[in-house]
Design a protein around this motif. Structure first.
Motif, PDB file in Angstrom:
ATOM      1  N   LYS A 229     -33.870 135.864 -27.576  1.00  0.00           N
ATOM      2  CA  LYS A 229     -32.531 136.013 -26.845  1.00  0.00           C
ATOM      3  C   LYS A 229     -32.760 136.236 -25.594  1.00  0.00           C
ATOM      4  O   LYS A 229     -31.930 135.787 -24.507  1.00  0.00           O
ATOM      5  CB  LYS A 229     -32.009 137.075 -27.370  1.00  0.00           C
ATOM      6  CG  LYS A 229     -31.082 136.806 -28.937  1.00  0.00           C
ATOM      7  CD  LYS A 229     -30.284 137.682 -29.034  1.00  0.00           C
ATOM      8  CE  LYS A 229     -29.482 137.685 -30.573  1.00  0.00           C
ATOM      9  NZ  LYS A 229     -29.005 138.884 -30.788  1.00  0.00           N
ATOM     10  N   TYR A 230     -33.818 136.957 -25.209  1.00  0.00           N
ATOM     11  CA  TYR A 230     -33.880 137.758 -23.838  1.00  0.00           C
ATOM     12  C   TYR A 230     -34.975 136.979 -22.942  1.00  0.00           C
ATOM     13  O   TYR A 230     -36.126 136.690 -23.558  1.00  0.00           O
ATOM     14  CB  TYR A 230     -34.110 139.315 -24.087  1.00  0.00           C
ATOM     15  CG  TYR A 230     -33.314 139.883 -24.810  1.00  0.00           C
ATOM     16  CD1 TYR A 230     -31.886 140.009 -24.139  1.00  0.00           C
ATOM     17  CD2 TYR A 230     -33.289 140.056 -26.029  1.00  0.00           C
ATOM     18  CE1 TYR A 230     -30.880 140.624 -24.852  1.00  0.00           C
ATOM     19  CE2 TYR A 230     -32.226 140.659 -26.795  1.00  0.00           C
ATOM     20  CZ  TYR A 230     -31.167 140.939 -26.179  1.00  0.00           C
ATOM     21  OH  TYR A 230     -30.108 141.671 -26.943  1.00  0.00           O
ATOM     22  N   ILE A 231     -34.748 136.952 -21.713  1.00  0.00           N
ATOM     23  CA  ILE A 231     -35.989 136.091 -20.911  1.00  0.00           C
ATOM     24  C   ILE A 231     -36.709 137.097 -20.459  1.00  0.00           C
ATOM     25  O   ILE A 231     -36.845 138.279 -20.084  1.00  0.00           O
ATOM     26  CB  ILE A 231     -35.025 135.596 -19.607  1.00  0.00           C
ATOM     27  CG1 ILE A 231     -33.800 134.795 -19.844  1.00  0.00           C
ATOM     28  CG2 ILE A 231     -35.747 135.227 -18.688  1.00  0.00           C
ATOM     29  CD1 ILE A 231     -33.056 134.229 -18.805  1.00  0.00           C
ATOM     30  N   GLU A 232     -37.850 136.404 -20.565  1.00  0.00           N
ATOM     31  CA  GLU A 232     -39.363 136.880 -20.232  1.00  0.00           C
ATOM     32  C   GLU A 232     -39.980 136.469 -19.026  1.00  0.00           C
ATOM     33  O   GLU A 232     -39.950 137.079 -17.948  1.00  0.00           O
ATOM     34  CB  GLU A 232     -40.175 136.859 -21.331  1.00  0.00           C
ATOM     35  CG  GLU A 232     -39.498 137.481 -22.837  1.00  0.00           C
ATOM     36  CD  GLU A 232     -40.701 138.757 -23.412  1.00  0.00           C
ATOM     37  OE1 GLU A 232     -41.843 138.171 -23.417  1.00  0.00           O
ATOM     38  OE2 GLU A 232     -40.064 139.808 -23.687  1.00  0.00           O
ATOM     39  N   GLU A 233     -40.465 135.413 -19.077  1.00  0.00           N
ATOM     40  CA  GLU A 233     -40.996 134.740 -17.771  1.00  0.00           C
ATOM     41  C   GLU A 233     -40.957 133.242 -17.661  1.00  0.00           C
ATOM     42  O   GLU A 233     -40.273 132.769 -18.657  1.00  0.00           O
ATOM     43  CB  GLU A 233     -42.667 135.055 -17.934  1.00  0.00           C
ATOM     44  CG  GLU A 233     -43.196 136.581 -18.031  1.00  0.00           C
ATOM     45  CD  GLU A 233     -44.574 136.502 -17.912  1.00  0.00           C
ATOM     46  OE1 GLU A 233     -45.290 135.501 -17.611  1.00  0.00           O
ATOM     47  OE2 GLU A 233     -44.988 137.604 -18.326  1.00  0.00           O
ATOM     48  N   VAL A 234     -41.393 132.581 -16.660  1.00  0.00           N
ATOM     49  CA  VAL A 234     -41.460 131.055 -16.634  1.00  0.00           C
ATOM     50  C   VAL A 234     -42.633 130.704 -16.413  1.00  0.00           C
ATOM     51  O   VAL A 234     -43.512 130.944 -15.491  1.00  0.00           O
ATOM     52  CB  VAL A 234     -40.262 130.879 -15.463  1.00  0.00           C
ATOM     53  CG1 VAL A 234     -40.847 129.270 -14.923  1.00  0.00           C
ATOM     54  CG2 VAL A 234     -39.104 130.678 -15.569  1.00  0.00           C
ATOM     55  N   GLY A 235     -43.403 130.087 -17.409  1.00  0.00           N
ATOM     56  CA  GLY A 235     -44.619 129.539 -17.222  1.00  0.00           C
ATOM     57  C   GLY A 235     -45.614 130.598 -16.985  1.00  0.00           C
ATOM     58  O   GLY A 235     -45.625 131.678 -17.874  1.00  0.00           O
ATOM     59  N   SER A 236     -46.380 130.610 -16.007  1.00  0.00           N
ATOM     60  CA  SER A 236     -47.222 131.848 -15.676  1.00  0.00           C
ATOM     61  C   SER A 236     -46.477 132.515 -14.296  1.00  0.00           C
ATOM     62  O   SER A 236     -47.282 133.188 -13.665  1.00  0.00           O
ATOM     63  CB  SER A 236     -48.634 131.204 -15.325  1.00  0.00           C
ATOM     64  OG  SER A 236     -48.689 130.136 -14.732  1.00  0.00           O
ATOM     65  N   MET A 237     -45.196 132.511 -14.501  1.00  0.00           N
ATOM     66  CA  MET A 237     -44.567 133.350 -13.121  1.00  0.00           C
ATOM     67  C   MET A 237     -43.699 134.107 -13.664  1.00  0.00           C
ATOM     68  O   MET A 237     -42.884 133.992 -14.819  1.00  0.00           O
ATOM     69  CB  MET A 237     -43.729 132.340 -12.482  1.00  0.00           C
ATOM     70  CG  MET A 237     -44.715 131.163 -11.564  1.00  0.00           C
ATOM     71  SD  MET A 237     -43.879 130.235 -10.570  1.00  0.00           S
ATOM     72  CE  MET A 237     -42.673 129.104 -11.702  1.00  0.00           C
ATOM     73  N   LEU A 281     -32.115 140.698 -19.937  1.00  0.00           N
ATOM     74  CA  LEU A 281     -31.314 139.457 -19.340  1.00  0.00           C
ATOM     75  C   LEU A 281     -31.459 138.706 -20.333  1.00  0.00           C
ATOM     76  O   LEU A 281     -32.314 137.929 -20.721  1.00  0.00           O
ATOM     77  CB  LEU A 281     -31.877 138.810 -18.236  1.00  0.00           C
ATOM     78  CG  LEU A 281     -31.375 137.771 -17.447  1.00  0.00           C
ATOM     79  CD1 LEU A 281     -30.071 138.184 -17.162  1.00  0.00           C
ATOM     80  CD2 LEU A 281     -32.139 137.461 -16.209  1.00  0.00           C
ATOM     81  N   ALA A 282     -30.257 138.424 -21.212  1.00  0.00           N
ATOM     82  CA  ALA A 282     -30.064 137.386 -22.241  1.00  0.00           C
ATOM     83  C   ALA A 282     -30.073 135.901 -21.781  1.00  0.00           C
ATOM     84  O   ALA A 282     -29.377 135.803 -20.822  1.00  0.00           O
ATOM     85  CB  ALA A 282     -28.718 137.848 -23.073  1.00  0.00           C
ATOM     86  N   MET A 283     -30.677 135.061 -22.509  1.00  0.00           N
ATOM     87  CA  MET A 283     -30.293 133.619 -21.903  1.00  0.00           C
ATOM     88  C   MET A 283     -28.780 133.418 -22.142  1.00  0.00           C
ATOM     89  O   MET A 283     -28.488 132.725 -21.403  1.00  0.00           O
ATOM     90  CB  MET A 283     -31.185 132.615 -22.933  1.00  0.00           C
ATOM     91  CG  MET A 283     -31.384 131.168 -22.594  1.00  0.00           C
ATOM     92  SD  MET A 283     -31.877 130.957 -20.694  1.00  0.00           S
ATOM     93  CE  MET A 283     -31.088 129.505 -20.326  1.00  0.00           C
TER      94      MET A 283
END
Lengths: 363, 363
Positions: A229-237, A281-283
């Protein structure tokens, strides 16, 4: 450790330097590398700068089987007046030791590691490209080298630093990228190794990345491993969103890498008196902000790309075009400020850069 | 691929063979190894048996940075009448390809890999120890060898097989071990790489293992990564519990490795008409069974140890002594049956063993 002298064994031959348009990312390496060894009972020993060359390892070495390894990534920049700057390198060596702790690898002396890096860069100064957006990428890493098939921490390691002159990480440069929100695969979970910079996190990300590639997306956005549900990272960023004026990035929760660029972005935004928040931060919150027209910007942050604006998110079958697919003003200002500080064109109010002096012995 | 001939380059010198009491696990390697290379566009090529020797790799090779690698583990046994038996080797090469799929590594031809293994073992037959509990441990593995620092599947790989004569994996032998139930660290989560045999899973387990060691426990019992309620594996083994007559093992859920020994145990128990169930198993259920006197046996299963009885579990501060700390009858019978099939002393009703013929060319 700090008392140890770094042995210099310089190569009599030097490779031709590439043109800046040939650079790409991480494919060309310089003439020398730094290496030191760890032996149980003896500690880190024999620091040396030697010609860049293959390393010879027993096929039973633990690195090939159990992945006990950590790495870092940072860059050196050439200024217009021919000085060499590093960007917050102490943070990388601090994080290297946090990764070491998680992976049961003995710590390195952070000051000595920085000194070794400076000497290596001094040797390789001519390799630092000076075209816009280029730099010398620095890859410190530690591998476990005991030839033993038992699952246990190794008794021997190699710490190495290799250097690669690089252009822009993303072919698109500072142009916005398309990101696929990943709903099946998981990068990391609390209690795992997500906040360490270690090989397994990257190996585990390849499958999702391959699927995203096939659909025409540059990177994946990782959701939390528990509820997705919750945002962590984008790719390796790391990743930031501007929602109705507030700039939000996921709070460090044990499975998110503590990025040096992430930290710099937060400090810069605060210094500009912009509202920046680290929180869960939830998607779904992003989706609702998009629906109501309040999703104003999104961008990734990392050493390789610095700032990577996000022009589109695909979540399940729902496509969200952000800022009309163009780079937003916050992303632009952060990019120009951080790269400006890095290459010495902008004031450095935080004293983030560290100058590399030319060592007499290294020429 | 199957048409390819395996080149033989035999060593003129042979190392002295160790005494069976010197064996230990995974520290001594034989005179030869198998190796073949993968190049994008060309596939797997140049299969060869060569003297055991260090491999030379560029320091930028992806294996050192992003952990794109898989491995397998199986054993060869010498029978009393001097035949060489493998135990279900096809299952290992099938699983290798499942791991390859998850790690974006190109598949190997399973039949060809088995043929290569047989030829290598034929060369090294004299290395197979024959004392009770000893065997020749076989480690097939694949490493990514492209020198490139971008996070993407490698365009080059090496597939290798190395061999190590081994004694018992656990110093305690078939005696029961003490296991610490891990409540902080996580081995794997669904959507991650837990069901693949890949380095990162093992690297991530070292910290918990180190803490357990310090407390005098041999291995950790991993709970699920989501709720830390449900049992997954013990160390690098699958795990079984006998509760009030029912033998239970955690069902494969995407984060548990599908062990060959696990599968063999289930088939054997069924053939003995014992009730065996694969299902979700909460740690609390184990605790309640213990409290009510219904926790009759517990044991781990894996190639290295075969059957490893569990004499004690520590969960938070609660100590559970199982079967008075002794090896239970089911664990004993499974151990003697499986090792008996493996070394040819028992009937093999399932046709699990595969005999390695002596190749004329390999002497």
């Amino acid at each position: 450790m700090k008392e140890q002298t770094i042995q210099l064994n310089l190569s009599p031959e030097r490779k031709p330097k590439p043109q800046s348009e040939e650079l790409g990312f991480g494919k060309i390496f310089t003439d020398h590398m730094f290496i030191m060894d760890y032996t149980e009972g003896q500690g880190w020993h024999d620091p040396r700068i030697v010609p860049y060359q293959p390393i010879s390892l027993d096929p039973a070495c633990m690195i090939f089987h159990y992945g006990q390894t950590v790495f870092e990534g940072l860059k050196a920049y050439l200024t217009e007046d021919n000085r060499v700057l590093l960007f917050r390198p102490q943070k990388n060596f601090e994080r290297l030791n946090r990764s070491n702790e998680r992976l049961c690898i003995p710590p390195v002396d952070e000051e000595f590691a920085l000194e070794a890096l400076k000497q290596l860069i001094s040797v390789e100064k001519d390799w630092i490209p000076n075209a816009e957006g280029t730099s010398l990428y620095i890859r410190p890493f530690i591998i476990s080298t005991e030839p033993f098939l038992g699952v246990a921490p190794s008794s021997r390691y190699k710490f190495m630093i290799i250097l690669s002159p690089v252009g822009a990480y993303y072919k698109e440069g500072i142009h916005p990228v398309k990101i696929l929100v990943e709903s099946e695969f998981v990068r990391a979970v609390a209690g795992g190794t997500g906040e360490a910079k270690t090989a397994g996190n990257y190996a585990s990300s390849l499958k999702a990345q391959e699927i995203a590639d096939g659909k025409g997306y540059t990177q994946v956005l990782w959701l939390d491993g528990l509820e997705k549900k919750y945002i962590e990272e984008v790719g390796s960023m790391n990743v930031f969103f501007k929602i109705n004026g507030e700039i939000v990035t996921p709070a460090l929760n044990g499975s998110i890498l503590e990025g040096v660029t992430r930290n710099s972005v937060i400090e810069l935004l605060k210094s500009w008196d912009l509202p920046v928040t680290e929180r869960r931060l939830a998607m779904e919150e992003i989706r609702e902000a998009y629906k109501s027209g309040q999703l104003e910007e999104a961008f990734g942050t990392g050493t390789a790309a610095v700032i990577s604006p996000i022009g589109e998110l695909l979540w399940n079958d729902e496509k969200m075009i952000i800022n009309e697919g163009t780079t937003g003003p916050i992303a632009k200002k952060l990019y120009s400020t951080i790269t400006g500080i890095q290459n010495g064109k902008e004031q450095d109010p935080f004293n983030w850069t560290v100058e590399v002096e030319q060592y007499a012995a290294t020429k």
